[in-house]
Motif scaffolding. Structure first.
Motif, PDB file in Angstrom:
ATOM      1  N   ARG A 185       0.828  -1.221   0.000  1.00  0.00           N
ATOM      2  CA  ARG A 185       0.000   0.000   0.000  1.00  0.00           C
ATOM      3  C   ARG A 185       0.855   1.262   0.000  1.00  0.00           C
ATOM      4  NH1 ARG A 185      -4.578   0.707   2.463  1.00  0.00           N
ATOM      5  NH2 ARG A 185      -4.539   2.671   1.364  1.00  0.00           N
ATOM      6  N   ARG A 186       1.915   1.235  -0.748  1.00  0.00           N
ATOM      7  CA  ARG A 186       2.774   2.423  -0.851  1.00  0.00           C
ATOM      8  C   ARG A 186       2.103   3.455  -1.753  1.00  0.00           C
ATOM      9  NH1 ARG A 186       7.814  -1.259  -0.840  1.00  0.00           N
ATOM     10  NH2 ARG A 186       8.337  -1.129   1.361  1.00  0.00           N
ATOM     11  N   ALA A 187       2.147   4.683  -1.357  1.00  0.00           N
ATOM     12  CA  ALA A 187       1.527   5.780  -2.103  1.00  0.00           C
ATOM     13  C   ALA A 187       2.496   6.285  -3.161  1.00  0.00           C
ATOM     14  CB  ALA A 187       1.127   6.893  -1.146  1.00  0.00           C
ATOM     15  N   GLN A 238       1.960   8.695  -8.923  1.00  0.00           N
ATOM     16  CA  GLN A 238       2.152  10.147  -8.917  1.00  0.00           C
ATOM     17  C   GLN A 238       1.382  10.821 -10.044  1.00  0.00           C
ATOM     18  OE1 GLN A 238       6.420  10.616  -9.138  1.00  0.00           O
ATOM     19  NE2 GLN A 238       6.738   9.133  -7.495  1.00  0.00           N
ATOM     20  N   LYS A 277       0.351   9.200 -13.690  1.00  0.00           N
ATOM     21  CA  LYS A 277      -0.827   8.367 -13.443  1.00  0.00           C
ATOM     22  C   LYS A 277      -1.717   8.213 -14.681  1.00  0.00           C
ATOM     23  CE  LYS A 277      -3.823  11.867 -11.418  1.00  0.00           C
ATOM     24  NZ  LYS A 277      -4.496  12.322 -10.220  1.00  0.00           N
ATOM     25  N   HIS A 302      -6.135   6.201  -7.260  1.00  0.00           N
ATOM     26  CA  HIS A 302      -5.599   7.156  -6.298  1.00  0.00           C
ATOM     27  C   HIS A 302      -4.126   6.809  -6.098  1.00  0.00           C
ATOM     28  CE1 HIS A 302      -6.031  10.332  -3.441  1.00  0.00           C
ATOM     29  NE2 HIS A 302      -5.829   9.582  -2.375  1.00  0.00           N
ATOM     30  N   ILE A 303      -3.463   7.401  -5.168  1.00  0.00           N
ATOM     31  CA  ILE A 303      -2.018   7.271  -4.993  1.00  0.00           C
ATOM     32  C   ILE A 303      -1.540   5.849  -4.693  1.00  0.00           C
ATOM     33  CG2 ILE A 303      -1.656   9.668  -4.335  1.00  0.00           C
ATOM     34  CD1 ILE A 303      -1.802   8.803  -1.399  1.00  0.00           C
ATOM     35  N   ASP A 304      -2.448   4.976  -4.264  1.00  0.00           N
ATOM     36  CA  ASP A 304      -2.039   3.632  -3.835  1.00  0.00           C
ATOM     37  C   ASP A 304      -2.867   2.490  -4.406  1.00  0.00           C
ATOM     38  OD1 ASP A 304      -4.313   4.433  -2.449  1.00  0.00           O
ATOM     39  OD2 ASP A 304      -3.810   3.224  -0.704  1.00  0.00           O
ATOM     40  N   HIS A 305      -3.861   2.789  -5.254  1.00  0.00           N
ATOM     41  CA  HIS A 305      -4.693   1.717  -5.805  1.00  0.00           C
ATOM     42  C   HIS A 305      -5.345   2.148  -7.109  1.00  0.00           C
ATOM     43  CE1 HIS A 305      -7.780   4.083  -3.732  1.00  0.00           C
ATOM     44  NE2 HIS A 305      -8.672   3.483  -4.516  1.00  0.00           N
ATOM     45  N   GLU A 319     -10.299  10.682  -7.090  1.00  0.00           N
ATOM     46  CA  GLU A 319      -9.551  11.694  -6.329  1.00  0.00           C
ATOM     47  C   GLU A 319     -10.476  12.446  -5.377  1.00  0.00           C
ATOM     48  OE1 GLU A 319      -6.256  12.162  -6.246  1.00  0.00           O
ATOM     49  OE2 GLU A 319      -5.863  10.660  -7.785  1.00  0.00           O
ATOM     50  N   HIS A 339     -11.715  10.117  -2.497  1.00  0.00           N
ATOM     51  CA  HIS A 339     -10.735   9.807  -1.451  1.00  0.00           C
ATOM     52  C   HIS A 339     -10.329  11.010  -0.604  1.00  0.00           C
ATOM     53  CE1 HIS A 339     -10.449   5.590  -1.910  1.00  0.00           C
ATOM     54  NE2 HIS A 339     -10.437   5.741  -3.215  1.00  0.00           N
ATOM     55  N   LEU A 372      -2.449   2.524   4.556  1.00  0.00           N
ATOM     56  CA  LEU A 372      -1.463   3.185   3.717  1.00  0.00           C
ATOM     57  C   LEU A 372      -0.145   3.354   4.437  1.00  0.00           C
ATOM     58  CD1 LEU A 372      -1.163   4.624   0.963  1.00  0.00           C
ATOM     59  CD2 LEU A 372      -1.881   6.711   2.108  1.00  0.00           C
TER      60      LEU A 372
END
Length: 153
Positions: A19-21, A24, A28, A52-55, A120, A123, A152
Protein backbone atom coordinates in the motif's frame (compact mmCIF):
# COMPACT_ATOMS: atom_id res chain seq x y z
CA UNK A 1 -19.34 -19.40 -29.85
CA UNK A 2 -22.41 -18.87 -32.04
CA UNK A 3 -25.68 -18.17 -30.23
CA UNK A 4 -23.89 -17.22 -27.01
CA UNK A 5 -25.03 -13.79 -25.91
CA UNK A 6 -23.83 -11.93 -22.87
CA UNK A 7 -23.12 -8.52 -21.45
CA UNK A 8 -21.05 -8.74 -18.27
CA UNK A 9 -19.34 -5.88 -16.48
CA UNK A 10 -16.66 -5.99 -13.80
CA UNK A 11 -14.98 -3.45 -11.58
CA UNK A 12 -11.61 -4.77 -10.45
CA UNK A 13 -9.73 -3.03 -7.66
CA UNK A 14 -6.08 -3.64 -6.77
CA UNK A 15 -3.44 -1.93 -4.69
CA UNK A 16 0.26 -1.15 -4.81
CA UNK A 17 2.29 -3.71 -2.87
CA UNK A 18 2.56 -2.75 0.80
CA UNK A 19 0.00 0.00 0.00
CA UNK A 20 2.77 2.42 -0.85
CA UNK A 21 1.53 5.78 -2.10
CA UNK A 22 3.64 5.89 -5.26
CA UNK A 23 1.17 6.59 -8.09
CA UNK A 24 2.15 10.15 -8.92
CA UNK A 25 0.27 12.84 -10.81
CA UNK A 26 3.17 13.10 -13.27
CA UNK A 27 2.52 9.63 -14.72
CA UNK A 28 -0.83 8.37 -13.44
CA UNK A 29 -2.75 9.16 -16.66
CA UNK A 30 -0.22 7.26 -18.72
CA UNK A 31 -0.26 4.32 -16.27
CA UNK A 32 -4.06 4.15 -16.39
CA UNK A 33 -3.96 4.23 -20.21
CA UNK A 34 -1.42 1.38 -20.23
CA UNK A 35 -3.64 -0.68 -17.89
CA UNK A 36 -6.69 0.02 -20.07
CA UNK A 37 -4.83 -1.08 -23.19
CA UNK A 38 -3.65 -4.25 -21.44
CA UNK A 39 -7.24 -5.09 -20.50
CA UNK A 40 -8.25 -4.54 -24.14
CA UNK A 41 -5.36 -6.79 -25.19
CA UNK A 42 -7.23 -9.70 -23.56
CA UNK A 43 -10.28 -8.91 -25.75
CA UNK A 44 -12.18 -7.42 -22.83
CA UNK A 45 -13.37 -3.84 -23.33
CA UNK A 46 -12.10 -1.14 -20.98
CA UNK A 47 -14.65 1.48 -19.99
CA UNK A 48 -12.48 3.44 -17.55
CA UNK A 49 -9.36 3.04 -15.42
CA UNK A 50 -8.67 5.46 -12.59
CA UNK A 51 -7.42 5.40 -9.05
CA UNK A 52 -5.60 7.16 -6.30
CA UNK A 53 -2.02 7.27 -4.99
CA UNK A 54 -2.04 3.63 -3.83
CA UNK A 55 -4.69 1.72 -5.81
CA UNK A 56 -6.49 1.37 -9.12
CA UNK A 57 -10.09 0.75 -10.20
CA UNK A 58 -10.75 -0.81 -13.61
CA UNK A 59 -14.26 -0.98 -15.10
CA UNK A 60 -14.56 -3.24 -18.11
CA UNK A 61 -16.88 -5.46 -20.10
CA UNK A 62 -15.86 -9.07 -20.53
CA UNK A 63 -17.18 -12.21 -22.18
CA UNK A 64 -17.90 -15.80 -21.06
CA UNK A 65 -14.70 -17.15 -22.60
CA UNK A 66 -12.63 -14.79 -20.44
CA UNK A 67 -11.52 -15.13 -16.86
CA UNK A 68 -11.37 -12.00 -14.71
CA UNK A 69 -8.25 -13.51 -13.08
CA UNK A 70 -6.49 -13.80 -16.45
CA UNK A 71 -7.51 -10.27 -17.44
CA UNK A 72 -6.11 -8.91 -14.17
CA UNK A 73 -2.98 -11.08 -14.34
CA UNK A 74 -2.18 -9.60 -17.75
CA UNK A 75 -2.95 -6.01 -16.73
CA UNK A 76 -1.07 -6.14 -13.43
CA UNK A 77 2.03 -8.02 -14.57
CA UNK A 78 2.57 -6.05 -17.76
CA UNK A 79 1.78 -2.66 -16.20
CA UNK A 80 4.28 -3.27 -13.38
CA UNK A 81 6.84 -4.30 -16.02
CA UNK A 82 6.08 -1.12 -17.97
CA UNK A 83 6.42 1.02 -14.85
CA UNK A 84 9.73 -0.63 -13.87
CA UNK A 85 11.17 -0.24 -17.38
CA UNK A 86 9.99 3.37 -17.69
CA UNK A 87 12.29 4.57 -14.91
CA UNK A 88 9.51 6.76 -13.49
CA UNK A 89 10.14 5.45 -9.96
CA UNK A 90 13.48 5.17 -8.23
CA UNK A 91 12.84 1.65 -6.96
CA UNK A 92 11.19 -1.59 -8.02
CA UNK A 93 7.41 -1.45 -8.38
CA UNK A 94 4.92 -4.25 -7.68
CA UNK A 95 1.17 -4.62 -7.27
CA UNK A 96 -0.23 -6.67 -4.38
CA UNK A 97 -1.06 -10.16 -5.56
CA UNK A 98 -4.74 -9.95 -4.65
CA UNK A 99 -7.57 -7.94 -6.17
CA UNK A 100 -11.26 -7.45 -5.66
CA UNK A 101 -13.77 -7.96 -8.45
CA UNK A 102 -17.34 -6.79 -8.43
CA UNK A 103 -19.94 -7.37 -11.15
CA UNK A 104 -22.70 -5.02 -12.25
CA UNK A 105 -25.70 -4.95 -14.54
CA UNK A 106 -25.74 -2.60 -17.49
CA UNK A 107 -28.15 -0.19 -15.79
CA UNK A 108 -25.60 0.30 -12.97
CA UNK A 109 -22.69 1.15 -15.28
CA UNK A 110 -23.20 4.94 -15.54
CA UNK A 111 -23.12 5.25 -11.74
CA UNK A 112 -20.09 2.95 -11.39
CA UNK A 113 -18.33 4.79 -14.24
CA UNK A 114 -18.81 8.12 -12.43
CA UNK A 115 -17.64 6.56 -9.18
CA UNK A 116 -14.38 5.37 -10.80
CA UNK A 117 -13.96 8.66 -12.65
CA UNK A 118 -14.16 10.65 -9.39
CA UNK A 119 -11.66 8.68 -7.31
CA UNK A 120 -9.55 11.69 -6.33
CA UNK A 121 -12.60 13.55 -5.02
CA UNK A 122 -13.97 10.42 -3.36
CA UNK A 123 -10.74 9.81 -1.45
CA UNK A 124 -10.78 13.26 0.08
CA UNK A 125 -13.61 11.89 2.24
CA UNK A 126 -12.93 8.16 2.53
CA UNK A 127 -9.79 6.03 2.93
CA UNK A 128 -9.18 3.11 0.58
CA UNK A 129 -9.63 0.47 3.28
CA UNK A 130 -13.03 1.91 4.23
CA UNK A 131 -14.01 2.09 0.55
CA UNK A 132 -12.96 -1.51 -0.05
CA UNK A 133 -14.84 -2.78 3.02
CA UNK A 134 -17.93 -0.94 1.84
CA UNK A 135 -17.69 -2.61 -1.59
CA UNK A 136 -17.23 -6.08 -0.06
CA UNK A 137 -20.24 -5.59 2.20
CA UNK A 138 -22.42 -4.12 -0.57
CA UNK A 139 -21.74 -7.22 -2.67
CA UNK A 140 -22.19 -9.53 0.35
CA UNK A 141 -18.71 -11.00 -0.07
CA UNK A 142 -17.43 -12.94 2.90
CA UNK A 143 -13.86 -12.08 3.87
CA UNK A 144 -11.27 -12.58 6.56
CA UNK A 145 -10.13 -9.25 8.05
CA UNK A 146 -6.49 -10.40 8.24
CA UNK A 147 -6.40 -10.65 4.44
CA UNK A 148 -7.70 -7.18 3.69
CA UNK A 149 -5.47 -4.51 2.21
CA UNK A 150 -3.40 -2.89 4.95
CA UNK A 151 -3.46 0.78 5.86
CA UNK A 152 -1.46 3.19 3.72
CA UNK A 153 2.31 3.26 4.30
Amino acid sequence: MPNTYSKMYCQAVFAVKYRRAVIQDSFKSELYAVIGNLINETEAKTLIVNGHIDHVHCLFQFFPKQSVSEIMKNAKSKSSKWLNESGLLGNRFEWQSAFGSFTYSEREIPKVFDYVKNQEIHHQKMAFREEYLKMLKAHKIEFLPEYLFKELE
